[in-house]
Enzyme design. Structure first.
Site, mmCIF file in Angstrom:
data_model
loop_
_atom_site.group_PDB
_atom_site.id
_atom_site.type_symbol
_atom_site.label_atom_id
_atom_site.label_comp_id
_atom_site.label_asym_id
_atom_site.label_seq_id
_atom_site.Cartn_x
_atom_site.Cartn_y
_atom_site.Cartn_z
ATOM 1 N N GLU A 62 29.662 43.070 112.460
ATOM 2 C CA GLU A 62 30.225 42.700 113.764
ATOM 3 C C GLU A 62 30.965 43.846 114.438
ATOM 4 O O GLU A 62 32.190 43.807 114.605
ATOM 5 C CB GLU A 62 31.140 41.474 113.619
ATOM 6 C CG GLU A 62 30.408 40.238 113.160
ATOM 7 C CD GLU A 62 31.183 38.940 113.387
ATOM 8 O OE1 GLU A 62 32.357 38.994 113.771
ATOM 9 O OE2 GLU A 62 30.575 37.859 113.211
ATOM 10 N N GLU B 183 25.129 35.532 108.882
ATOM 11 C CA GLU B 183 26.225 34.562 108.760
ATOM 12 C C GLU B 183 25.933 33.359 109.639
ATOM 13 O O GLU B 183 25.410 33.494 110.739
ATOM 14 C CB GLU B 183 27.571 35.133 109.235
ATOM 15 C CG GLU B 183 28.258 36.036 108.263
ATOM 16 C CD GLU B 183 29.625 36.502 108.751
ATOM 17 O OE1 GLU B 183 30.304 35.730 109.464
ATOM 18 O OE2 GLU B 183 29.991 37.638 108.415
#
Ligand code: NOJ
Length: 474
Positions: free
Chosen positions: A191, A380
């Site tokens: 991220e 995820e």
């Protein structure tokens, strides 16, 4: 009259007592060989922050500043997975999971960020890998899940300096040389956008800065550069055949209503809103709109930087949580408009986690279509839930099951249409340190009692086990 706890369905429909499952759920399953896994990250679960020569990270420092973490906790001990990793591998095995996405703590391997490595730190991952492989679980390793060595922050300002990108490349090459005999898939940075925006822009994550736009854009560029340098280093030092890609939380642009015009608008929005990360990684240039928007605050970069950032990757990893809804807008220069969330829009236990199962369809579909990406992993997906435990620790988290079922149904829609998603990593194997939310927000399939370190499967663990066993949404 007492209240029946039996599902009403059987009496109303007269379904057979056995409640046999329709064959359809098998026929409409995921592609054979689809990889089911769970995910976690070093700082969130390992603990043992002062053991075996590990150096401090920016998260150690940040979590100890009063007021930064909602429940005043820190991850000094967390799940103590540094010591309990063998038990945790058994938790994965009990689910029937075949893969595990974990991250390597840079400050365990290079306590000062650069310079002298710490072999004892790397040994932990050697032990973990051996345990995973002995139990038939394939390791997928993330090189950076936000735990920057504190010395790099102190010395050069962390990602404000391109020296950090260089140091990251060197660290990644060092790790790949030593672990790629067993790790076949590496993720570079987890991220990028969150670490930049919340860490350097909004004072929510470590290092807790609020930089002005020019500096923030430069951080963004250095992070993208760090990704590219790591890709090159992993290729240079890893065994032949080692695969590498990012694990990014793209802004997921969902057409508010699925019309061809809105779908096109959502595609254009996806390219533009991810211009600083996935778009530049895959196209080797910043889009015109990105540069125009940044104006005089645009990052400073060279053509060589762009070539590094867009070094060829083997797959794209996508963290999928919430959607953003877009519609076509004829009066907008780019042709798309965001439809903001109304106040009544539903969310899960974390208020940011707006519910949008269709994000799981559109994220990989856009990536495959826009950039012709042939291999995608969902790195995820999961949710926090209120999780009221019974006396024995068991949790009937039917809300988490609802969330997962709906997202996985959309993933199945994508794979059945040929979108090349190869695997799915559920966040998270067990409750853990949820950054500035501390331990208050629980994302696990296993409940963790942080006083005793006892792990107890929630109902969602059974749901996931069944899903894996049938290779289909149940
Ligand atoms: C994204 C992050 O990668 C992970 O560390 C975090 O715990 C989950 N999302 C849930 O917020």
């Amino acid at each position: 009259m007492g209240i029946s706890t039996k599902p009403a369905e059987s009496s109303q429909t007269g379904a057979s007592k056995e409640n046999k499952l329709p064959d359809r759920s098998l026929a409409a399953g995921f592609p054979s060989g689809f990889l089911w896994g769970t995910a976690a990250s070093a700082y969130q679960i390992e603990g043992a922050v002062n053991e075996d020569g590990r150096g401090p990270s920016i998260w150690d420092r940040y979590a100890h500043i009063p007021g930064k973490i909602a429940d005043r906790s820190n991850a000094d001990v967390a799940n103590d997975s540094y010591h309990l990793y063998k038990d945790d591998v058994q938790l994965m095995k009990a689910l029937g999971a075949k893969a595990y996405r974990f991250s390597i703590a840079w400050p365990r391997v290079f306590p000062e960020g650069t310079g002298t490595p710490n072999p004892k730190g790397l040994d932990f991952y050697n032990r973990l890998l051996d345990e995973l492989l002995a139990n038939g679980i394939e390791p997928f390793a993330t090189m950076y899940h936000w735990d920057l060595p504190q010395t790099l922050q102190d010395r050069v300002g962390g990602w404000m300096s391109r020296d950090t990108a260089t140091a990251f490349g060197e660290y990644a090459g060092y790790v790949a040389a030593r672990l790629s005999d067993r790790v076949k898939h590496f993720f570079t940075i987890n991220e990028c956008s969150r670490l930049v925006d919340l860490g350097y822009g909004a004072e929510v994550d470590a290092p807790g800065l609020t930089l002005a736009q020019p500096a923030l854009n430069q951080v963004r560029h250095h992070v993208a550069l760090g990704h590219g340098l790591a890709v090159q280093a992993i290729r240079a030092h890893g065994r032949a055949g080692t695969k590498v890609g990012p694990a990014e939380n793209i802004v997921i642009c969902v057409p508010a209503i699925e019309t061809p015009a809105n779908i096109r608008a959502a595609e254009i929005a996806t390219r533009e809103l991810n211009a600083g990360y996935l778009t530049v990684m895959l196209e080797g240039k910043y889009t015109d709109a990105f540069l125009a928007y940044a104006g005089k605050d645009a990052p400073k970069y060279t053509a060589e930087d762009l070539a590094v950032i867009s070094s060829p990757i083997d797959f794209v990893g996508l963290n999928v949580y919430m959607p953003h809804h877009y519609v076509v807008a004829a009066d907008d220069a780019h042709g798309f408009a965001l439809t903001p969330f109304p106040a009544s829009f539903p969310h899960m236990e974390s208020s940011w986690l707006k519910i949008g199962p269709e994000a799981m369809y559109w994220a990989p579909r856009h990536v495959a279509k826009l950039w012709d990406v042939k291999s995608i992993y969902i790195t995820e997906n999961g949710t926090s839930a209120t999780d009221q435990p019974a006396a024995d620790g068991h949790v009937d988290d039917v809300d988490r099951i609802m969330y997962l079922r709906n997202y996985l149904t959309q993933l199945q829609r994508a794979t059945s249409e040929g979108v090349p998603v190869l695997g799915y990593f559920l966040w998270s194997l067990m409750d853990n340190f949820e950054w500035s939310d501390g331990f208050e927000k629980r994302f696990g399939l296993y409940r963790v009692d942080f006083k005793t370190q006892r792990r107890t499967p929630k109902l969602s663990a059974s749901f996931y086990r069944e899903t894996i066993a049938r290779n289909a949404v149940v």
